[in-house]
Enzyme design. Structure first.
Site, PDB file in Angstrom:
ATOM      1  N   GLU A 332       0.691  -0.646   0.197  1.00 40.29           N
ATOM      2  CA  GLU A 332      -0.259  -0.190  -0.339  1.00 40.29           C
ATOM      3  C   GLU A 332       0.919   1.153  -0.022  1.00 40.29           C
ATOM      4  O   GLU A 332       0.651   2.191  -0.505  1.00 40.29           O
ATOM      5  CB  GLU A 332      -1.031  -0.136   1.321  1.00 40.29           C
ATOM      6  CG  GLU A 332      -1.575   1.739   1.027  1.00 40.29           C
ATOM      7  CD  GLU A 332      -2.974   0.787   2.608  1.00 40.29           C
ATOM      8  OE1 GLU A 332      -3.310   1.834   2.597  1.00 40.29           O
ATOM      9  OE2 GLU A 332      -3.171   0.247   3.095  1.00 40.29           O
ATOM     10  N   ARG A 411      -7.032   2.576  14.172  1.00 33.69           N
ATOM     11  CA  ARG A 411      -7.672   1.800  14.108  1.00 33.69           C
ATOM     12  C   ARG A 411      -8.016   0.762  15.436  1.00 33.69           C
ATOM     13  O   ARG A 411      -8.965   0.348  16.064  1.00 33.69           O
ATOM     14  CB  ARG A 411      -7.289   0.912  13.206  1.00 33.69           C
ATOM     15  CG  ARG A 411      -8.463  -0.374  12.068  1.00 33.69           C
ATOM     16  CD  ARG A 411      -8.674  -0.283  11.073  1.00 33.69           C
ATOM     17  NE  ARG A 411      -9.140   0.059   9.846  1.00 33.69           N
ATOM     18  CZ  ARG A 411     -10.759  -0.393  10.324  1.00 33.69           C
ATOM     19  NH1 ARG A 411     -10.531  -0.392  10.585  1.00 33.69           N
ATOM     20  NH2 ARG A 411     -10.927   0.759   8.879  1.00 33.69           N
ATOM     21  N   GLU A 813     -10.596  -8.191   5.601  1.00 28.20           N
ATOM     22  CA  GLU A 813      -9.876  -8.884   6.827  1.00 28.20           C
ATOM     23  C   GLU A 813     -10.269  -8.826   7.520  1.00 28.20           C
ATOM     24  O   GLU A 813     -10.005  -9.451   8.729  1.00 28.20           O
ATOM     25  CB  GLU A 813      -9.525  -6.597   7.640  1.00 28.20           C
ATOM     26  CG  GLU A 813      -8.366  -6.225   6.214  1.00 28.20           C
ATOM     27  CD  GLU A 813      -8.368  -4.943   6.593  1.00 28.20           C
ATOM     28  OE1 GLU A 813      -7.071  -3.821   6.965  1.00 28.20           O
ATOM     29  OE2 GLU A 813      -9.190  -4.206   5.873  1.00 28.20           O
TER      30      GLU A 813
END
Length: 881
Positions: A332, A411, A813
Site C-alpha cells: 500500500e 484503528r 480483513e
C-alpha cells in the site's frame, strides 16, 4: 550438560534446553512400549511399565499419520436475498450472488498469469536491472559513499543517489519524513543509499555489494523496541490520540461491587510474505514522461511519488497494475519508493529499468505488521459479569518513519473493545518512533492487535470472576440496549452479535466438545486439548474521510463486449471478478462479455489504495454508476426495437444513432457515514459523535478452534475450526469463503506461528542490532499444509446490509482476528498442563504469537521448571516487540 546460555546463536535457549530433556523422555516411552511388545510371551525381563496416561508421550510427527484436511461451507439460498442499489432494476439476479470461479484462477494455477516481474520488454527496449545499496546500521551518520568499486565492474551502467534526483528527494505517504535516497542521517538498517544499474540483475546485485558506505557514530543508542521508546519518550506526533467515554475509571468502579484487574500483553509483528516480492519496471517516454508497471496496491500514490521525485507533473507519469501476487497491505505504501528510485535511473539513462527485490531484501526493508504492547486496567461487575470500565494504553512500534502508523494506531483504538459493550472507557494510543524499518499496513490494520489486547483483559476478568471466559464474552456482546460504541457510533440492528454467537455455538457443538476436551485432558498427561470461541466486529471504511471514494470507466463496444477500468487493484481477492459479475448483471449479459484489462492512472485517476476491505464497496458501485448512465442512454434505443431484440441489437442501433456508450462512474461513501477526526476538541459534556462516524458499517463473525498440544514439545495440531460470518448477501460465496479461510490462516499465523526476530542487545544479542534474522522461509515460518485444520467449516449467516452494494459486506480483513481462537485454545491447553503438574500459580497470559516455545515453556512440568530462572513461574520468552 544441556543448559544453553541466553545469548546462544539461534536464541530460545531455555526452550532448546528443555527440548533435550523432553525428547529423552519421549525416547524412553517409545523404547519402553516397543520393548513391551518385543518381550511379550518371551522368557525375558519385563519392559519398564508406562502409565496409560503417559502413552501419548511416544507420539511424534514421525510416527503418527496426519489425517487429510476436510473442509465444508454453506451459505443461504441466493434467491432469497434482497438487492440494492435501487437504480439497478434488472430483475435477473445472476451472476451476482453465484459462487463463480475467480476469473484468473486457471491462468494463475497454470502459471500463465503475468505479474510485474514477468513483463518482458521488447528486444529494442534494452532493459537494465537495478539493485539497492542499503544502510547496514540502525543509527548513524553517513560520512562517505564510494561507488567506484561498483562502477569498475563490467556491465554496470551507473550508480544513482540523492544528488541525481531531479525533483524532491523527500517522500512519505502522509508526511514527507523520509528520503528516497538517504543523504546524511541514518535511522534504520535497510534504508536506500543509492541504486546500482547494470546489464543483468546478477551484476547489479554484485555491484551493490561492492559500494562502500562509511558511517560516523552518533551519541544516541538506537531505539529498537517499544520499551526503549517508552523509556526515551520517543513518539510520533505532538499528542497521542485517545477515545474517552463515560466516567473516569476510578469513579466508575466506585459505584458497583466489581473485580479490577491490571496487566499487559505484547503482540508481535508479522511479515506479509506475499508470494510475489516487490517489483517495478519503469519505461521512459518522450518529453521525459514515464510509464511505471508496478506491483503496488496504490497506483495513484505511486504516480505521485514518481512525479515528485522526477520533478514532473502527474500527467507525465502513468502507473499501471495488471495484478499482484498478494499484497495484504504491504504494497500500500512501502512499494512506492522503489518505483521512484528506479524512475530516477530510467530518467537519467533514458532506458527502461527494472527493480525486483529478492525475498530477504523485501522482508528486511519494506516493513511489517506493527508490534503492539497493551497495558490495561479493567473492571467487571461481580453480580452480572458485565464490563464496567476499561483504562487502556496501546503502544505500536512504528519504526523510523510515520508511514501509516497513526491510522494503524487509530484503528487499534477503534477495536480495543472488540465486540463488547463497555460503558466507561479511556484508551490512548502511542506511535513509538524506533530505529527499525518503518512498519506499515497489514490486513486488519491495527484492528487485530487492539482486539487481542481486549481479549487479554477479558481472560483476566474471567479468571478473577471465576467464570468460563466464553460465558463472560457472551454476557458482554453488543445487544439491544447496549449498542453504543466508545466512539459513539451505534451498532445498528443489521448486526446481531448474540445471534451469530448462538449460531456458532450450535454449529460447533461447543458445549459437548468442551466436555469432551476436559475428559481427554483427564486421560492424558502429556497431550492436552483446548477449545475456544472468539467473536469479531470489524469496522468498514477508511477512517480518513477523503479516501472513501472510487472511480470507474466503462466502455461498450459495437460488438456488445464491455471493457471496465476501475481504480482498484486485483491481488487475488477476486475484486475484478466481482466487478465483472455486477456489470454483467446490470447489462443483462453473460460474464464473458465483460473484461477488465488492468488498473491504470490514465484510465481512472486519483484512486484510493486497494485497502481497508473497501475495494468491492467502492469499485463495484462506481462501475454500476457508469453502467447505469449507459443503460439510461440506451433505454430510448431499446424502446424503439422489438421486445426480442438482443443487447447486441441495441448496441448496434445505438451506435448508428450516435449514442455515447462510454461513461465514467464515481462513488463516495455517504459523508455522514465515514470520517472521524481525532483533532476535534471536545468540551465538557460533548461526546465523540462530534468527531464523526468512523465506519459505514461492521462485518462480524465468531470463530471456534479446537487444538491438541504436545506438552513435551509445544507442537500443535489444529483439530477443528468452525467460523460463522455475517457478510450480508455475498456477491460471490465461493470467493468469500476463500477469503474467510485465507484470513483465518493468516490470523492463525499471526497469533501462533509467525515470529519476527530482530537484533537487539536486550533480547537477541546474537543478531546484529536492528537487523532481521527472520528474513526468509528458513527462519520465518508461515502456516503450511501441516498447519491447516483437520476439519474446517465455514458458514455464511443469513443476513443483509443496506449500506453496501447488493446488500453485501466487506470480507477481506474481518475474519483474520478469528485466528486468535486458536491462540486461546492453545492457552487453555497449557493451563490444563499447568494444573496437571501443580503449577497453576494465578493468572497467566502469554505474549503473542503463542509459538511452540511459549506453549512448551508455559506447561509448568518439571522439565520446564528445571531450565527456568530461579523463582520464575510464568516464563516470558524474549520477543521483538
Amino acid at each position: 550438560e544441556t543448559t544453553l546460555s541466553d545469548g546462544v546463536p539461534g536464541g530460545m535457549a531455555r526452550f532448546r534446553s528443555t527440548l533435550c530433556a523432553s525428547f529423552l523422555h519421549k525416547f524412553f516411552v517409545q523404547v519402553s512400549l516397543a520393548l513391551a511388545e518385543d518381550v511379550a510371551g518371551e522368557a525375558l525381563p519385563p519392559a519398564p511399565t508406562v502409565d496409560p496416561r503417559e502413552v501419548s508421550a511416544a507420539s511424534t510427527f514421525l510416527n503418527s499419520t496426519r489425517p487429510a484436511t476436510t473442509a465444508s461451507s454453506k451459505w443461504p439460498d441466493a434467491s432469497r436475498v434482497p438487492l440494492s442499489p435501487a437504480f439497478d432494476e434488472n430483475p435477473a439476479k445472476a451472476p451476482v450472488g453465484e459462487p463463480l470461479e475467480h476469473r484468473s484462477a486457471r491462468a494463475q494455477v497454470a502459471g500463465r498469469a503475468k505479474y510485474a516481474d514477468d513483463v518482458l520488454p521488447k528486444p529494442t527496449d534494452d532493459v537494465l536491472h537495478a539493485a539497492l545499496v542499503l544502510t547496514s546500521v540502525p543509527r548513524a551518520a553517513i560520512r562517505a559513499v564510494d561507488a567506484s568499486p561498483a562502477l569498475a565492474l563490467e556491465g554496470v551502467h551507473g550508480f544513482f543517489a540523492a544528488d541525481d534526483v531531479p525533483g524532491s528527494n523527500r517522500i512519505g505517504p502522509v508526511v514527507k519524513d523520509e528520503e528516497c535516497f538517504v543523504t546524511r542521517e541514518v535511522t534504520s538498517v535497510g534504508q536506500a543509499v543509492g541504486l546500482v544499474v547494470a546489464a543483468t540483475q546478477e551484476i547489479a546485485l554484485d555491484a551493490a555489494r561492492a559500494v562502500v558506505v562509511e558511517y560516523d557514530e552518533v551519541d544516541e543508542a538506537p531505539i529498537l523496541s517499544i520499551n526503549d521508546a517508552i523509556a526515551a519518550q520517543s513518539y510520533f506526533g505532538d499528542a497521542p490520540h485517545d477515545i474517552v467515554t463515560g466516567k473516569p475509571f476510578d469513579e466508575a468502579v466506585a459505584d458497583e461491587d466489581v473485580v479490577v484487574v491490571e496487566g499487559e500483553i505484547a503482540v508481535g509483528g508479522q511479515e506479509h510474505f506475499y508470494l510475489e516480492t516487490n517489483s517495478t519496471l519503469v519505461f521512459p517516454l518522450e518529453d521525459r514522461g514515464v510509464k511505471v508497471l508496478s506491483s503496488t496496491q496504490n497506483p495513484a500514490k505511486t504516480q505521485a511519488y514518481v512525479a515528485a521525485v522526477l520533478g514532473l507533473p502527474a500527467n507525465r507519469v502513468t502507473c499501471a497494475v495488471k495484478r499482484l501476487g498478494g499484497g495484504f497491505g504491504g504494497k500500500e505504501s512501502r512499494s512506492m519508493f522503489l518505483a521512484a528510485a528506479a524512475a530516477v535511473a530510467a530518467d537519467k539513462l533514458q532506458r527502461p529499468v527494472k527493480l525486483t527485490l529478492d525475498r530477504d531484501v523485501d522482508i528486511a526493508i519494506t516493513g511489517q505488521r506493527h508490534p503492539f504492547l497493551g497495558r490495561y486496567k479493567a473492571a467487571a461487575s461481580r453480580a452480572t459479569n458485565r464490563l464496567v470500565a476499561v483504562d487502556l494504553r496501546l503502544y505500536a512500534n512504528a519504526g523510523c518513519s510515520l508511514d501509516l502508523s497513526q491510522a494503524v494506531v487509530d484503528r487499534a483504538l477503534f477495536h480495543c473493545e472488540n465486540a463488547y459493550f463497555v460503558p466507561n472507557l479511556a484508551a490512548t494510543g502511542y506511535c513509538c518512533k524506533t530505529n527499525l524499518p518503518s512498519n506499515t499496513a497489514f490486513r486488519g490494520f491495527g484492528g487485530p492487535q487492539g482486539m487481542q489486547v481486549c481479549e487479554a483483559y477479558m481472560e483476566h476478568l474471567a479468571h478473577a470472576l471465576k467464570v468460563p471466559t466464553h460465558e463472560l464474552r457472551a454476557a458482554n456482546l453488543y445487544r439491544p440496549g447496549c449498542l453504543l460504541t466508545p466512539y459513539h457510533q451505534t451498532v445498528e440492528r443489521f448486526v446481531d452479535l448474540p445471534a451469530l454467537w448462538a449460531q456458532a455455538m450450535r454449529e460447533s457443538d461447543f458445549v459437548a466438545r468442551r466436555a469432551e476436551v476436559e475428559r481427554f485432558n483427564q486421560e492424558h498427561k502429556y497431550k492436552k486439548r483446548g477449545i475456544a470461541v472468539v467473536p469479531t466486529k470489524f469496522g468498514i471504511s477508511f477512517t480518513t474521510k477523503f479516501l472513501n471514494q472510487g472511480g470507474a470507466l466503462v466502455h461498450v463496444f459495437t460488438d456488445a463486449s464491455i471493457l471496465v477500468s476501475h481504480g482498484g487493484t486485483e491481488m487475488g481477492q477476486g475484486l475484478h471478478t466481482k466487478v465483472q459479475q455486477a456489470v454483467a448483471r446490470a447489462f443483462a449479459v453473460g460474464l464473458d462479455a465483460v473484461h477488465i484489462e488492468e488498473t491504470a492512472t490514465d484510465k481512472v485517476p486519483n484512486s484510493s489504495p486497494s485497502a481497508a476491505s473497501l475495494s468491492t464497496d467502492l469499485y463495484v458501485m462506481a462501475s454500476l454508476d457508469a453502467a447505469g448512465q449507459i443503460i439510461k442512454r440506451l433505454e430510448p434505443v431499446r424502446a424503439a426495437l422489438p421486445p426480442e431484440a438482443t443487447f447486441a441489437d441495441v448496441v448496434r442501433k445505438a451506435y448508428f444513432s450516435r449514442v455515447n456508450m462510454s461513461a465514467q462512474g464515481f462513488y463516495v461513501v455517504p459523508g455522514e457515514r465515514c470520517g472521524y477526526d481525532f483533532s476535534v476538541p471536545l468540551a465538557p459534556g460533548e461526546t465523540n459523535a462530534k468527531r464523526g462516524q468512523p465506519f459505514n458499517y461492521f462485518t462480524s463473525g465468531v470463530g471456534v478452534s479446537e487444538i491438541e498440544l504436545d506438552t513435551l514439545t509445544g507442537d500443535v495440531e489444529l483439530r477443528r475450526v468452525d467460523i460463522v460470518m455475517d457478510i450480508g448477501c455475498s456477491l460471490n460465496p465461493a470467493i468469500d469463503v476463500g477469503q474467510i479461510e485465507g484470513a483465518f490462516a493468516q490470523g492463525y499465523g499471526l497469533f501462533t506461528l509467525e515470529e519476527l526476530v530482530i537484533g537487539d542487545p536486550k533480547t537477541h544479542s546474537w543478531v546484529k542490532p536492528g537487523t532481521f534474522f527472520t528474513k526468509g522461509p528458513g527462519a520465518y515460518k508461515i502456516p503450511s499444509a501441516n498447519d491447516t485444520p483437520l476439519d474446517l467449516r465455514v458458514v455464511l449467516a443469513e443476513c443483509t446490509n443496506p449500506f453496501a452494494v447488493h446488500s453485501s459486506r466487506a470480507i477481506g480483513e474481518p475474519p483474520l482476528f478469528l485466528g486468535a481462537s486458536a491462540f486461546f485454545a492453545i492457552h487453555y491447553a497449557t493451563l490444563a498442563a499447568r494444573r496437571e503438574h501443580g503449577s497453576d500459580s494465578g493468572f497467566y497470559i502469554p505474549d503473542s504469537p503463542l509459538t511452540a516455545e511459549r506453549a512448551r515453556m508455559a506447561c509448568g512440568d518439571d522439565y520446564a521448571k528445571r531450565f527456568l530462572p530461579p523463582g520464575v513461574h510464568n516464563f516470558k520468552a524474549k520477543g521483538s516487540f
